[in-house]
Write a protein that holds these residues in place. Structure first.
Motif, PDB file in Angstrom:
ATOM      1  N   LEU A 149       0.828  -1.204   0.000  1.00 26.10           N
ATOM      2  CA  LEU A 149       0.000   0.000   0.000  1.00 26.10           C
ATOM      3  C   LEU A 149       0.865   1.257   0.000  1.00 26.10           C
ATOM      4  O   LEU A 149       2.017   1.236   0.446  1.00 26.10           O
ATOM      5  CB  LEU A 149      -0.909   0.018   1.235  1.00 26.10           C
ATOM      6  CG  LEU A 149      -1.904  -1.132   1.392  1.00 26.10           C
ATOM      7  CD1 LEU A 149      -2.673  -0.978   2.708  1.00 26.10           C
ATOM      8  CD2 LEU A 149      -2.870  -1.179   0.213  1.00 26.10           C
ATOM      9  N   SER A 150       0.282   2.327  -0.479  1.00 26.79           N
ATOM     10  CA  SER A 150       0.952   3.614  -0.372  1.00 26.79           C
ATOM     11  C   SER A 150       0.954   4.053   1.089  1.00 26.79           C
ATOM     12  O   SER A 150       0.220   3.500   1.917  1.00 26.79           O
ATOM     13  CB  SER A 150       0.231   4.667  -1.211  1.00 26.79           C
ATOM     14  OG  SER A 150      -1.056   4.931  -0.654  1.00 26.79           O
ATOM     15  N   LYS A 151       1.767   5.016   1.406  1.00 28.68           N
ATOM     16  CA  LYS A 151       1.878   5.484   2.791  1.00 28.68           C
ATOM     17  C   LYS A 151       0.534   5.963   3.315  1.00 28.68           C
ATOM     18  O   LYS A 151       0.148   5.671   4.463  1.00 28.68           O
ATOM     19  CB  LYS A 151       2.909   6.609   2.873  1.00 28.68           C
ATOM     20  CG  LYS A 151       3.178   7.089   4.281  1.00 28.68           C
ATOM     21  CD  LYS A 151       4.283   8.135   4.288  1.00 28.68           C
ATOM     22  CE  LYS A 151       4.573   8.612   5.707  1.00 28.68           C
ATOM     23  NZ  LYS A 151       5.654   9.623   5.726  1.00 28.68           N
ATOM     24  N   GLU A 152      -0.220   6.681   2.480  1.00 31.53           N
ATOM     25  CA  GLU A 152      -1.522   7.198   2.907  1.00 31.53           C
ATOM     26  C   GLU A 152      -2.536   6.081   3.077  1.00 31.53           C
ATOM     27  O   GLU A 152      -3.307   6.067   4.052  1.00 31.53           O
ATOM     28  CB  GLU A 152      -2.031   8.226   1.888  1.00 31.53           C
ATOM     29  CG  GLU A 152      -3.399   8.816   2.212  1.00 31.53           C
ATOM     30  CD  GLU A 152      -3.413   9.581   3.536  1.00 31.53           C
ATOM     31  OE1 GLU A 152      -4.509   9.792   4.075  1.00 31.53           O
ATOM     32  OE2 GLU A 152      -2.329   9.960   4.034  1.00 31.53           O
ATOM     33  N   GLU A 153      -2.570   5.142   2.118  1.00 35.83           N
ATOM     34  CA  GLU A 153      -3.490   4.014   2.233  1.00 35.83           C
ATOM     35  C   GLU A 153      -3.182   3.182   3.483  1.00 35.83           C
ATOM     36  O   GLU A 153      -4.088   2.739   4.207  1.00 35.83           O
ATOM     37  CB  GLU A 153      -3.389   3.119   0.988  1.00 35.83           C
ATOM     38  CG  GLU A 153      -4.027   3.699  -0.247  1.00 35.83           C
ATOM     39  CD  GLU A 153      -3.823   2.803  -1.447  1.00 35.83           C
ATOM     40  OE1 GLU A 153      -4.791   2.640  -2.221  1.00 35.83           O
ATOM     41  OE2 GLU A 153      -2.712   2.232  -1.594  1.00 35.83           O
ATOM     42  N   ARG A 171      -5.732   2.222   6.531  1.00 39.40           N
ATOM     43  CA  ARG A 171      -6.067   0.829   6.847  1.00 39.40           C
ATOM     44  C   ARG A 171      -5.710   0.469   8.287  1.00 39.40           C
ATOM     45  O   ARG A 171      -6.500  -0.108   9.020  1.00 39.40           O
ATOM     46  CB  ARG A 171      -5.341  -0.121   5.898  1.00 39.40           C
ATOM     47  CG  ARG A 171      -5.598   0.095   4.423  1.00 39.40           C
ATOM     48  CD  ARG A 171      -7.039  -0.040   4.046  1.00 39.40           C
ATOM     49  NE  ARG A 171      -7.208   0.052   2.593  1.00 39.40           N
ATOM     50  CZ  ARG A 171      -8.355   0.313   1.990  1.00 39.40           C
ATOM     51  NH1 ARG A 171      -9.430   0.518   2.722  1.00 39.40           N
ATOM     52  NH2 ARG A 171      -8.425   0.382   0.681  1.00 39.40           N
ATOM     53  N   ILE A 172      -4.506   0.843   8.684  1.00 40.57           N
ATOM     54  CA  ILE A 172      -4.071   0.513  10.036  1.00 40.57           C
ATOM     55  C   ILE A 172      -4.837   1.342  11.063  1.00 40.57           C
ATOM     56  O   ILE A 172      -5.277   0.826  12.104  1.00 40.57           O
ATOM     57  CB  ILE A 172      -2.556   0.743  10.191  1.00 40.57           C
ATOM     58  CG1 ILE A 172      -1.793  -0.212   9.276  1.00 40.57           C
ATOM     59  CG2 ILE A 172      -2.123   0.541  11.642  1.00 40.57           C
ATOM     60  CD1 ILE A 172      -0.307   0.014   9.266  1.00 40.57           C
ATOM     61  N   LEU A 201       8.498  -2.959  10.020  1.00 35.92           N
ATOM     62  CA  LEU A 201       7.274  -2.748  10.787  1.00 35.92           C
ATOM     63  C   LEU A 201       7.238  -1.370  11.442  1.00 35.92           C
ATOM     64  O   LEU A 201       6.452  -1.132  12.347  1.00 35.92           O
ATOM     65  CB  LEU A 201       7.145  -3.824  11.866  1.00 35.92           C
ATOM     66  CG  LEU A 201       6.824  -5.240  11.385  1.00 35.92           C
ATOM     67  CD1 LEU A 201       6.709  -6.177  12.575  1.00 35.92           C
ATOM     68  CD2 LEU A 201       5.538  -5.262  10.578  1.00 35.92           C
ATOM     69  N   THR A 202       8.055  -0.482  10.970  1.00 36.96           N
ATOM     70  CA  THR A 202       8.132   0.848  11.582  1.00 36.96           C
ATOM     71  C   THR A 202       6.775   1.530  11.606  1.00 36.96           C
ATOM     72  O   THR A 202       6.364   2.109  12.620  1.00 36.96           O
ATOM     73  CB  THR A 202       9.138   1.730  10.817  1.00 36.96           C
ATOM     74  OG1 THR A 202      10.384   1.051  10.730  1.00 36.96           O
ATOM     75  CG2 THR A 202       9.318   3.062  11.537  1.00 36.96           C
ATOM     76  N   TYR A 203       6.038   1.477  10.507  1.00 36.66           N
ATOM     77  CA  TYR A 203       4.739   2.144  10.415  1.00 36.66           C
ATOM     78  C   TYR A 203       3.736   1.550  11.398  1.00 36.66           C
ATOM     79  O   TYR A 203       2.962   2.248  12.045  1.00 36.66           O
ATOM     80  CB  TYR A 203       4.188   2.056   8.984  1.00 36.66           C
ATOM     81  CG  TYR A 203       4.048   0.652   8.447  1.00 36.66           C
ATOM     82  CD1 TYR A 203       2.902  -0.087   8.669  1.00 36.66           C
ATOM     83  CD2 TYR A 203       5.078   0.070   7.719  1.00 36.66           C
ATOM     84  CE1 TYR A 203       2.779  -1.364   8.187  1.00 36.66           C
ATOM     85  CE2 TYR A 203       4.966  -1.217   7.233  1.00 36.66           C
ATOM     86  CZ  TYR A 203       3.814  -1.939   7.471  1.00 36.66           C
ATOM     87  OH  TYR A 203       3.692  -3.218   7.001  1.00 36.66           O
TER      88      TYR A 203
END
Length: 311
Positions: free
Chosen positions: A66-70, A74-75, A95-97
């Motif tokens: 996914l893109s950063k925004e998507e 989602r998360i 898993l930083t995001y």
């Protein structure tokens, strides 16, 4: 019911804590975990928010694409529901995001350090949750495993339950619990018998005292738990009260809604009670396969009568 926390899972499965170190005392109340899939694409109608959430390789790969925004959306949608914790079984790669969002909402993010697949880990986790969150009661009695059949021995104090258990141990069977038996309801048809830890491996015999059966006879004479299949009530002998019919009507004892086949055995000096219990266990096995000795006997009688009539 035993209380279960996220910290219990960390200790049981040797999980690494990435975030939420100060939130490990969160209670876990659901006996099954959940692997979010539909939720990542926006379907939350049946999202079990109180379950432990498992993320495997499929989920992590999807998030990576996914893109950063998507990914943020989602998360964020799932984290917003504040599940008790997330467990990642696919390692810590990139898993930083995920760590960022869990840290923001103070949700424990845990990672396995074992080689099991996600499916294997879920099976182990759900079994642990089910057993530890199951409704339970404690009863006075003895629990044995005889020929692989879990048996409850009940009766008034002093009737000889523990002595009988000792005799059964000598005949190669296994003690589960003496005096206090913990019963756990795993399903509407499954009852598990175990001990309360304090009584583990101990057998109390009148005139002798407390015995540790494992120390005396070896590990083979004890097992931690067993599925309860028979409930046997030991009673004092009453003259002319034994039922001599070929087969008794089925009787059951109800434990938390689980009906367990029940029989009564009267005690009298000279009766081989241990042998009767072994017979009851073997007979239970036969009945599970659909066999009844009484039915076979009656069919033979009917066959003889038919032959006599020349049919």
């Amino acid at each position: 019911m035993k209380k279960l926390t996220v910290e219990d899972l960390v200790k049981k499965f040797s999980l690494k804590v990435l975030t939420g170190e100060d939130q490990l005392q969160k209670n876990i109340t659901q006996s099954r975990s959940h692997r979010p899939g539909l939720e990542f694409v926006g379907h939350f109608d049946f999202f079990p928010t109180e379950r432990v959430q498992i993320l495997g390789r499929k989920e992590i790969n999807y998030l990576h694409k996914l893109s950063k925004e998507e990914r943020r959306i989602r998360i964020g949608n799932i984290v917003h529901y504040h599940p008790p914790c997330f467990i990642v079984t696919a390692g810590e790669v990139e898993l930083t995001y995920l760590t960022h969002y869990c840290k923001e909402d103070r949700i424990p993010l845990l990672v396995t350090d074992t080689v099991e697949t996600t499916s294997e880990f879920i099976i182990m986790l759900d079994a642990y949750l089910l057993k530890n969150l199951a409704p339970e009661i404690s009863i006075h009695g003895v629990c044995m495993n005889v020929f692989g059949v879990g048996i409850l021995l009940r009766g008034q104090s002093g009737v000889g339950k523990s002595e009988l258990a000792h005799t059964l141990i000598g005949r190669g069977h296994r003690l589960v619990s003496d005096d206090l038996v913990v019963l756990k309801k795993l399903s509407p048809r499954t009852l598990l018998g175990t001990h309360d830890e304090k009584t583990k491996e101990f057998l109390a015999l009148r005139s002798i005292g407390l015995l540790n059966v494992v120390r005396m006879y070896g590990r083979k004479v004890f097992q931690d738990e067993t599925r309860i299949s028979l409930d046997i009530n030991l009673t004092k002998w009453e003259k002319d009260s034994l039922n001599n019919e070929l087969e008794h009507d089925a009787a059951y004892t109800d434990y938390m809604g689980v009906k367990v086949p029940s029989i009564e055995i009267q005690l009298q000096p000279g009766r081989d009670i241990a042998g009767l219990i072994e017979a009851a266990a073997n007979n239970w096995y036969l009945r599970q396969s659909g066999y009844s000795a009484a039915e076979e006997f009656m069919s033979r009688i009917e066959a003889d009568l038919s032959n006599d009539r020349g049919e």
